[in-house]
Design an enzyme around this catalytic site. Structure first.
Site, PDB file in Angstrom:
ATOM      1  N   GLN A   1      -1.043   3.574  -0.935  1.00  0.00           N
ATOM      2  CA  GLN A   1      -0.019   2.672  -0.416  1.00  0.00           C
ATOM      3  C   GLN A   1      -0.496   2.041   0.896  1.00  0.00           C
ATOM      4  OE1 GLN A   1       2.753   1.895  -2.121  1.00  0.00           O
ATOM      5  NE2 GLN A   1       3.465   0.481  -0.551  1.00  0.00           N
TER       6      GLN A   1
ATOM      7  N   ASP B   1      -3.483  -0.661  -9.094  1.00  0.00           N
ATOM      8  CA  ASP B   1      -3.039  -1.687  -8.152  1.00  0.00           C
ATOM      9  C   ASP B   1      -3.867  -2.966  -8.289  1.00  0.00           C
ATOM     10  OD1 ASP B   1      -0.843  -1.546  -6.478  1.00  0.00           O
ATOM     11  OD2 ASP B   1      -1.813  -0.237  -5.022  1.00  0.00           O
TER      12      ASP B   1
ATOM     13  N   LYS C   1       8.530   3.966  -6.832  1.00  0.00           N
ATOM     14  CA  LYS C   1       7.434   4.147  -7.793  1.00  0.00           C
ATOM     15  C   LYS C   1       7.561   5.509  -8.472  1.00  0.00           C
ATOM     16  CE  LYS C   1       4.570   0.877  -5.279  1.00  0.00           C
ATOM     17  NZ  LYS C   1       3.468   0.610  -4.321  1.00  0.00           N
TER      18      LYS C   1
HETATM   19  N1  GUN Z   1       2.040  -2.380   0.115  1.00  0.00           N
HETATM   20  C1  GUN Z   1       2.822  -3.432  -0.203  1.00  0.00           C
HETATM   21  N2  GUN Z   1       2.696  -3.736  -1.504  1.00  0.00           N
HETATM   22  C2  GUN Z   1       1.814  -2.864  -2.018  1.00  0.00           C
HETATM   23  C3  GUN Z   1       1.290  -2.670  -3.330  1.00  0.00           C
HETATM   24  O1  GUN Z   1       1.585  -3.366  -4.286  1.00  0.00           O
HETATM   25  N3  GUN Z   1       0.405  -1.640  -3.457  1.00  0.00           N
HETATM   26  C4  GUN Z   1       0.039  -0.855  -2.424  1.00  0.00           C
HETATM   27  N4  GUN Z   1      -0.841   0.120  -2.649  1.00  0.00           N
HETATM   28  N5  GUN Z   1       0.515  -1.013  -1.197  1.00  0.00           N
HETATM   29  C5  GUN Z   1       1.394  -2.014  -1.012  1.00  0.00           C
END
Ligand code: GUN
Length: 292
Positions: free
Chosen positions: A96, A119, A52
């Site tokens: 996350q 998200d 990211k």
């Molecule tokens: N953990 C696995 N996929 C994601 C996601 O798309 N966003 C977040 N914040 N955590 C995750």
């Protein structure tokens, strides 16, 4: 079979975003900003977060990686969320997942300003998605929709079977494809661990979306000839021939289905890169609302 090349599509989209960011900068505007809060050292999470941040660098976003210890308290993480809610340099941020056990995840997500919830996990965004209103669509479902659009895959009147009912992928995917418009207007069946005779259902799928997190659970005998197969699984399986000691496989036996499907996503290089890219798309969308 046509490969749904998420890696190449993601690169194209990142280039498009970079061009937009460059043109904003030429107009004397600040660059879009994304922050990521990560708690602890889950190796998969660390790898996703690295991707990211790297994508932010690629497109010219300001980024902030807030890495805190496994022992962080609920109050401390809520403080971080409140700070980011107020931070004018940050157009969007994510926490996350998974979070350490002592953290109440629902409370953390509810504390995020929905207009910065890139998200799309906040109940306000989830709810608006369900109602067919303007909202942040969460990254993985949004990435899949974008892939469907870019490859011009027909969804209207098609039978979509989603395997897996997670809040992050399966359920929102089932809702999105049942909405009116494109991609949508599909007849959707959402299956899960208690579904009886899964194969009888997957065999009816014009579009099959697997999001369960079990290596190779969808085999060729479960797939209708000509189906579109979207594999959301990212599973680490031991492989001593690899330097890292593991390789990534999806929920679908790709080799097996490749003789039957019309389109399919590989793992890696399918849905994964699209997920990161849709986070960038959502951040750009939030930025545009903020600066305009
Ligand atoms: N953990 C696995 N996929 C994601 C996601 O798309 N966003 C977040 N914040 N955590 C995750």
């Amino acid at each position: 079979m046509i490969l749904l090349d998420g890696k190449a599509t993601a690169e194209t989209i990142l280039q498009e975003i970079k061009q937009e960011v460059d043109s904003f900068r030429q107009q004397g505007l600040r660059e879009p900003g994304l922050a990521v809060i990560m708690a602890g050292n889950n190796p998969a999470s660390a790898s996703y977060v690295r991707n990211k941040i790297r994508s932010c660098e690629k497109v010219g976003f300001h980024s902030q990686h807030i890495h805190v210890g496994e022992d962080i308290t609920q109050e401390a993480i809520l403080d971080l969320v409140h700070d980011l809610n107020q931070d004018d340099r940050i157009d969007g941020f994510i926490v996350q997942l998974p979070l350490p056990n002592q953290i109440n995840v629902d409370q953390v997500i509810a504390a995020i300003d929905p207009s910065k919830d890139v998200d799309g996990f906040h109940p306000m965004n989830m709810g608006n998605v369900s109602l067919g209103r303007e909202a942040f669509i969460s990254a993985t479902p949004n990435g899949i929709l974008e892939l469907i659009k870019r490859y011009e895959i027909e969804t209207s009147g098609k039978h979509v079977v989603v395997v897996g009912r997670s809040n992050i992928v399966g359920r929102p995917m089932s809702i999105l494809l049942s909405r009116s418009g494109y991609p949508g207007n599909a007849t959707v069946t959402l299956t899960h661990s208690r579904t009886q005779d899964l194969k009888a259902i997957t065999l009816q799928a014009d579009i099959l979306i697997a999001a369960v997190g079990r290596p190779n659970m969808i085999t060729a005998d479960m797939v209708k000839p000509g189906a579109v197969i979207i594999d959301v699984g990212i599973n680490r399986v031991e492989d001593s021939s690899r330097k890292r000691g593991y390789r990534l496989v999806g929920d679908v036996d790709f080799e097996g289905i490749s003789h039957k499907a019309s389109y399919a996503t590989p793992v890696p290089g399918g849905v994964g890169p699209m997920t990161v890219t849709s986070l960038m798309m959502n951040t750009l969308k939030s930025y545009k609302k903020r600066v305009q």
